[in-house]
Design an enzyme around this catalytic site. Structure first.
Site, short mmCIF file in Angstrom:
data_model
loop_
_atom_site.label_atom_id
_atom_site.label_comp_id
_atom_site.label_asym_id
_atom_site.label_seq_id
_atom_site.Cartn_x
_atom_site.Cartn_y
_atom_site.Cartn_z
N ASP A 218 1.52 -49.25 -69.57
CA ASP A 218 1.50 -48.32 -70.33
C ASP A 218 2.84 -48.05 -70.87
OD1 ASP A 218 1.41 -45.38 -70.83
OD2 ASP A 218 -0.44 -45.15 -69.77
N HIS A 241 3.87 -50.19 -73.64
CA HIS A 241 3.51 -49.10 -74.66
C HIS A 241 4.90 -48.48 -75.22
CE1 HIS A 241 -0.82 -48.16 -73.20
NE2 HIS A 241 -0.60 -49.38 -73.44
#
Ligand SMILES: *[C@@H]1O[C@H](CO)[C@@H](O)[C@H](O)[C@H]1NC(C)=O
Length: 391
Positions: A218, A241
């Site tokens: 993430d 991310h």
């Protein structure tokens, strides 16, 4: 005379060193002497709590020492306030149970609460997350994923030289804290492990994160509501991310994000480089005075992005975002984009972004020329900007 003075000084130094040394010794707490077992199997939670309680009551600065070996800890909260500064020095590994139900449903594994002056040096935290990610991915009945290390309602916190791997949820969460320094940390979880953000900040102020290697499933770092004065430097991010301001606008009434600098960092094969994101719904939140400077993108999918229609599930109200984004500068950002749109400003129709500055940008796309895309975004550009600015 000079010689006397010198001897006198040596004596003072000797006495000073000796008393410093002995006072350190007096409150040097080895978790093993409180019953912790370095075999990775026997539960050491009680021993760590007893060591903590002793350190917390100490009349002088205390050091808790975790030697080499593997220590199994269940859900644990180290409560303050404490009498004095506490240093935790870790040479070993602290391991979470892989049975995720045994951590309960609180969302925390190791939590520090209401402290002033606490430091963690070295060590490895192993969240044993694989079974939990499997549960999430197969849509099973899973408890709240436990973040590995959390600091809440604390000030003067330092985390240095720590490694955290395979967290069930976020690796490091900082919430309602002031004056936090995180440096020389390594964070690692597989690129497909869900919600394993590297470092997540909210409601915190005066936070420095420097020299970190973050590989996750993430955001490498996320900066959300109520966070101000953040300095992020020398981060190697990827996979992951990217570094995100947001998600913002989760709540209608929300504190903003202000004064964030991200500098001297490299993004390798990340979904995003630097991102600001908000949900498509009303909110009084904001993001302003944000600087992204001296960054290298190596095949980042969205190197520069503002997304005010953030809705990964596709199931959102699709209204205009109320979050106000202003004074965001992007300076000296180079490298490659893995998608043709290297710069994407998708701002709110009712609250356009303003004061966006682009300066010395060179982002290329391997299959052809990269482009930039703007929606409701105003600002200016200077120097060479490739792809050509649309603000
Ligand atoms: C912005 O944050 C930095 C730390 O990152 C701090 O040194 C500086 O004083 C802050 N600026 C303002 C105007 O508060």
């Amino acid at each position: 005379m000079a010689k006397h003075t010198k001897h006198f000084h040596s004596l003072i130094l000797f006495v000073a060193t000796f008393s410093l040394f002995s006072s350190c010794n007096a409150s040097y707490i080895n978790v093993v002497s409180f019953g912790a077992k370095p075999d990775g199997k026997l539960d050491s939670t009680g021993a760590f709590l007893r060591a903590w309680s002793s350190a917390c009551k100490s009349n002088e600065a205390a050091t808790i020492y975790v030697p080499k070996g593997s220590f199994l800890l269940k859900q644990v909260t180290f409560w303050g306030p404490c009498m004095n500064k506490i240093d935790i020095r870790i040479d070993g590994t602290i391991v979470a149970p892989s049975d995720y139900w045994s951590l309960g449903n609180s969302g925390y594994w190791i939590l520090f609460m209401k402290l002033n002056r606490v430091s963690i040096y070295g060590g490895t935290l192993d969240g044993s997350g694989a079974g939990y990610w499997h549960c999430k991915k197969t849509g099973g009945n899973c408890p709240a994923g436990a973040r590995t290390l959390s600091f809440s309602w604390s000030k003067n916190v330092e985390i240095s030289g720590l490694t955290t791997i395979n967290s069930k949820a976020m690796h490091i969460a900082v919430d309602h804290c002031q004056n936090v320094m995180i440096q020389d940390v390594r964070i690692r979880a597989p690129s497909r492990s869900p919600n394993t953000d590297g470092i997540s900040l909210q409601f915190s102020t005066d936070v420095t994160i420097s020299h970190a290697t973050i590989m996750t499933g993430d955001d490498c770092i996320s900066i959300s509501q109520g966070t101000t004065n953040v300095w992020i430097q020398r981060i190697a991010c990827g996979p992951g991310h990217g570094i995100s301001v947001g998600s913002l606008g989760t709540f209608g009434d929300e504190a903003g994000v202000q004064n964030v600098t991200v500098t001297d960092s490299v993004f390798t094969k990340t979904d995003n480089g630097v991102r600001i994101k908000s949900w498509p719904q009303p909110s009084n939140g904001y993001a302003r005075d944000i600087v992204f400077r001296n960054l290298i993108m190596q095949n980042a999918y969205n190197p520069i992005i503002i997304d005010q229609r953030y809705c990964p599930s596709g199931n959102c109200p699709h209204q205009n975002s109320g979050v106000k984004i202003s004074r965001v500068s992007y300076e000296h950002i180079k490298g490659t984009s893995a998608s043709p749109i290297a710069i994407n400003f998708d701002c709110s129709e009712s609250n356009p972004c303003w004061g966006i500055i682009l300066q010395d940008i060179k982002l290329t796309y391997y299959k052809g020329s990269a482009t930039s895309s703007c929606r409701n975004a105003g600002g200016s550009s200077s120097g060479i900007v490739i792809p050509r600015s649309c603000v």
